[in-house]
Design a protein around this motif. Structure first.
Motif, short mmCIF file in Angstrom:
data_model
loop_
_atom_site.label_atom_id
_atom_site.label_comp_id
_atom_site.label_asym_id
_atom_site.label_seq_id
_atom_site.Cartn_x
_atom_site.Cartn_y
_atom_site.Cartn_z
N GLY A 15 0.78 -1.08 0.07
CA GLY A 15 -0.01 -0.10 -0.15
C GLY A 15 0.99 1.38 0.02
O GLY A 15 2.23 1.12 -0.04
N ILE A 16 0.12 2.34 0.09
CA ILE A 16 0.83 3.92 0.25
C ILE A 16 0.67 4.49 1.30
O ILE A 16 -0.67 4.45 1.76
N GLU A 17 1.28 4.96 1.88
CA GLU A 17 1.27 5.78 3.10
C GLU A 17 0.68 7.30 2.71
O GLU A 17 1.45 7.95 2.45
N TYR A 18 -0.52 7.61 3.14
CA TYR A 18 -0.92 8.81 3.12
C TYR A 18 -0.89 9.83 4.03
O TYR A 18 -0.58 9.37 5.19
N ASP A 19 -0.82 11.16 4.03
CA ASP A 19 -0.84 12.00 5.03
C ASP A 19 -1.89 11.82 6.12
O ASP A 19 -1.26 12.10 7.21
N HIS A 20 -2.80 11.50 5.99
CA HIS A 20 -3.91 11.38 7.04
C HIS A 20 -4.29 9.84 7.38
O HIS A 20 -5.41 9.63 7.90
N SER A 21 -3.25 8.99 7.12
CA SER A 21 -3.41 7.50 7.45
C SER A 21 -3.67 7.35 9.00
O SER A 21 -2.89 7.90 9.71
N LEU A 22 -4.49 6.51 9.50
CA LEU A 22 -4.77 6.24 11.01
C LEU A 22 -4.70 5.00 11.14
O LEU A 22 -4.91 4.07 10.36
N PRO A 23 -4.06 4.32 12.46
CA PRO A 23 -4.24 2.98 12.82
C PRO A 23 -5.50 2.54 12.97
O PRO A 23 -6.44 3.23 13.23
N MET A 24 -5.72 1.53 12.00
CA MET A 24 -7.24 0.78 12.13
C MET A 24 -7.22 -0.32 13.02
O MET A 24 -7.87 -0.61 13.81
N SER A 25 -6.38 -1.36 12.80
CA SER A 25 -6.39 -2.68 13.59
C SER A 25 -5.08 -3.25 13.58
O SER A 25 -4.39 -2.80 12.74
N GLY A 26 -4.55 -4.07 14.48
CA GLY A 26 -3.50 -4.70 14.50
C GLY A 26 -3.53 -5.88 15.59
O GLY A 26 -4.44 -6.08 16.05
N GLY A 27 -2.33 -6.51 15.51
CA GLY A 27 -2.28 -7.60 16.36
C GLY A 27 -0.78 -8.26 16.18
O GLY A 27 -0.19 -8.05 15.50
N SER A 28 -0.77 -9.41 16.88
CA SER A 28 0.39 -9.97 17.13
C SER A 28 0.20 -11.55 17.90
O SER A 28 -0.83 -11.33 18.62
N ASP A 29 1.06 -12.16 17.72
CA ASP A 29 1.04 -13.80 18.22
C ASP A 29 2.28 -14.50 17.83
O ASP A 29 3.22 -14.05 17.03
N ARG A 30 2.44 -15.45 18.49
CA ARG A 30 3.43 -16.43 18.58
C ARG A 30 3.13 -17.75 18.41
O ARG A 30 2.26 -18.27 19.29
N TYR A 31 3.46 -18.57 17.35
CA TYR A 31 3.21 -19.92 17.19
C TYR A 31 4.56 -20.87 17.28
O TYR A 31 5.59 -20.44 16.77
N ARG A 32 4.28 -22.10 17.87
CA ARG A 32 5.41 -22.78 17.85
C ARG A 32 5.22 -24.11 16.90
O ARG A 32 4.17 -24.50 16.75
N HIS A 33 6.09 -24.33 16.20
CA HIS A 33 6.01 -25.44 15.05
C HIS A 33 5.92 -26.89 15.82
O HIS A 33 6.81 -26.81 16.67
N ARG A 34 5.31 -27.60 15.15
CA ARG A 34 5.26 -29.03 15.68
C ARG A 34 6.45 -29.70 14.96
O ARG A 34 7.00 -30.46 15.65
N ASN A 35 6.45 -29.76 13.87
CA ASN A 35 7.85 -30.21 13.18
C ASN A 35 8.28 -29.09 12.14
O ASN A 35 7.60 -28.73 11.33
#
Length: 120
Positions: A15-35
């Motif tokens: 995307g493109i960062e515009y002058d009036h861009s505002l945070p809408m949603s976000g998140g984070s997580d951590r997953y462990r691999h089985r294999n």
């Protein structure tokens, strides 16, 4: 003996960062691999608030140093209310990610894109 663990961080942006861009949603997580030799898929939906569209999306992914991670948009695009993206990790014991979707009002986005299309 304890050895330091090395990490690999990759950043993705669409995307493109515009002058009036505002945070809408976000998140984070951590997953462990089985294999850690099998690909590991994480699918995330980023959404904009009512009356807004997503103008750009920033994603960071962390694996151990030997790990690989790729980023792909599954559904949506900038200018839509939702973007579904997928992270695919391989050769890593874990995958940690964080993302932030930024948006602008639908009317402003229409103005910006109509001006850029007219001048192009």
């Amino acid at each position: 003996m304890c050895y330091p663990q090395l990490f690999e961080k990759k950043n993705f942006k669409i995307g493109i960062e515009y002058d009036h861009s505002l945070p809408m949603s976000g998140g984070s997580d951590r997953y462990r691999h089985r294999n850690n030799y099998d690909p590991f898929f994480v699918t995330v939906t980023a959404s904009a608030k009512k009356g807004y569209v997503i103008s750009y999306l920033e994603v960071s992914a962390i694996t151990d140093a030997s790990g690989e991670v790729s980023f792909e948009v599954i559904r949506g695009q900038t200018g839509s209310r939702n973007i579904v993206f997928q992270l695919v990790s391989n050769h890593s014991d874990f995958l940690a990610y964080s993302y932030m979707a930024y948006g602008i009002s639908e009317e402003e986005y229409k103005k910006v894109t109509s001006v850029s299309l007219a001048s192009g």
